[in-house]
Write a protein that holds these residues in place. Structure first.
Motif, PDB file in Angstrom:
ATOM      1  N   HIS A   1      -5.638  -0.839   6.595  1.00 16.29           N
ATOM      2  CA  HIS A   1      -4.884  -1.581   5.394  1.00 16.29           C
ATOM      3  C   HIS A   1      -3.248  -1.253   5.500  1.00 16.29           C
ATOM      4  O   HIS A   1      -3.061  -0.150   6.079  1.00 16.29           O
ATOM      5  CB  HIS A   1      -5.409  -1.174   4.106  1.00 16.29           C
ATOM      6  CG  HIS A   1      -5.274   0.243   3.549  1.00 16.29           C
ATOM      7  ND1 HIS A   1      -5.911   1.239   4.130  1.00 16.29           N
ATOM      8  CD2 HIS A   1      -4.247   0.874   2.776  1.00 16.29           C
ATOM      9  CE1 HIS A   1      -5.584   2.211   3.592  1.00 16.29           C
ATOM     10  NE2 HIS A   1      -4.209   2.234   2.912  1.00 16.29           N
TER      11      HIS A   1
ATOM     12  N   HIS B   1       0.448  -1.100   2.879  1.00 16.62           N
ATOM     13  CA  HIS B   1       0.724  -1.276   1.443  1.00 16.62           C
ATOM     14  C   HIS B   1       1.635  -2.342   0.920  1.00 16.62           C
ATOM     15  O   HIS B   1       2.899  -2.260   1.265  1.00 16.62           O
ATOM     16  CB  HIS B   1       1.312   0.239   0.901  1.00 16.62           C
ATOM     17  CG  HIS B   1       0.515   1.411   1.262  1.00 16.62           C
ATOM     18  ND1 HIS B   1       0.784   2.652   0.811  1.00 16.62           N
ATOM     19  CD2 HIS B   1      -1.042   1.447   1.313  1.00 16.62           C
ATOM     20  CE1 HIS B   1      -0.517   3.335   1.262  1.00 16.62           C
ATOM     21  NE2 HIS B   1      -1.374   2.777   1.702  1.00 16.62           N
TER      22      HIS B   1
ATOM     23  N   HIS C   1      -2.974   1.505   8.516  1.00 16.09           N
ATOM     24  CA  HIS C   1      -3.624   2.912   8.820  1.00 16.09           C
ATOM     25  C   HIS C   1      -4.975   2.824   8.100  1.00 16.09           C
ATOM     26  O   HIS C   1      -5.261   2.105   7.216  1.00 16.09           O
ATOM     27  CB  HIS C   1      -2.599   3.838   8.057  1.00 16.09           C
ATOM     28  CG  HIS C   1      -2.202   3.686   6.768  1.00 16.09           C
ATOM     29  ND1 HIS C   1      -1.381   2.582   6.227  1.00 16.09           N
ATOM     30  CD2 HIS C   1      -2.886   4.034   5.485  1.00 16.09           C
ATOM     31  CE1 HIS C   1      -1.323   2.660   5.021  1.00 16.09           C
ATOM     32  NE2 HIS C   1      -2.154   3.594   4.388  1.00 16.09           N
TER      33      HIS C   1
HETATM   34 FE   LIG Z   1      -2.955   3.835   2.531  1.00 12.68          FE
END
Ligand SMILES: [Fe+2]
Length: 199
Positions: free
Chosen positions: A98, A100, A167
């Motif tokens: 994912h 952010h 990550h």
């Molecule tokens: Fe994360």
């Protein structure tokens, strides 16, 4: 602060001596947590965790290294403000790939760590694969010929990275992590260039 530049995206690592106080640990472990899938991380429901005055020591450490990254690695004068902060608990569980959203710089601080836990960053393609997408015969992996970069987690490790970098974490052990996101803030551009913006 050591920095790996994975196909143009800087990932900085710091290792400090760190042990949670009893009070900090009690607050973190007594939060409400949820997990989205079987074998996933438990993530705190509180997404403004570092606003709590009892966690100010952790907030200050993370903020210090995020600002070092902004000032010395990104070399930009703009200011940052924290926008989200949360904790995750892992016990032989994983956190899928994912990135952010609604954030510029992100920070992971490993408050406790036992066993073999790792975080993997991915650019999708290495710098040389972006030039020509060939099946290269690699002598030794480095930041130019690798699409992924893996860090073995240790207690007291702080990782700072650009929030759009994908990550995941794979854990064969237990850990408590504090995560935080920062967005750029202040005044940008100039009225006479038709670029003025306040965030
Ligand atoms: Fe994360």
């Amino acid at each position: 602060m050591d920095t790996i530049i994975l196909n143009g995206s800087p990932i900085s690592i710091v290792k400090i001596d760190f042990v949670l106080t009893e009070e900090e640990k009690k607050i973190i472990l007594n939060l409400n947590y949820e997990k989205k899938k079987e074998n996933a991380s438990f993530v705190s429901q509180d997404s403004c965790l570092l606003k709590r005055k009892e966690l100010v020591r952790i907030e200050e450490i993370m903020s210090y290294w995020v600002n070092e990254y902004k000032d010395k690695i990104l070399q930009i004068k703009n200011k940052l403000r924290i926008v989200q902060s949360w904790s995750t608990l892992n016990n032989n569980s994983n956190h899928h790939f994912h990135a952010h959203r609604n954030s510029f710089i992100s920070c992971s601080f490993y408050l406790e760590n036992e066993g073999k836990n790792k975080i993997i960053f991915s650019k999708g393609r290495s710098a040389i694969e972006e030039c020509h997408f060939l099946d290269y015969d690699i002598k030794e992996h480095n930041a130019f010929n690798s699409e992924n970069w893996t860090f073995d987690i240790t207690q007291g490790m702080i990782i700072v990275f650009l929030s759009n970098l994908n990550h995941e974490s794979i854990n064969e052990g237990k850990k408590i992590m504090m995560g935080s996101n920062y967005f750029i803030t202040g005044k940008f551009g100039k009225h006479e260039r038709y670029t003025y913006l306040e965030i």
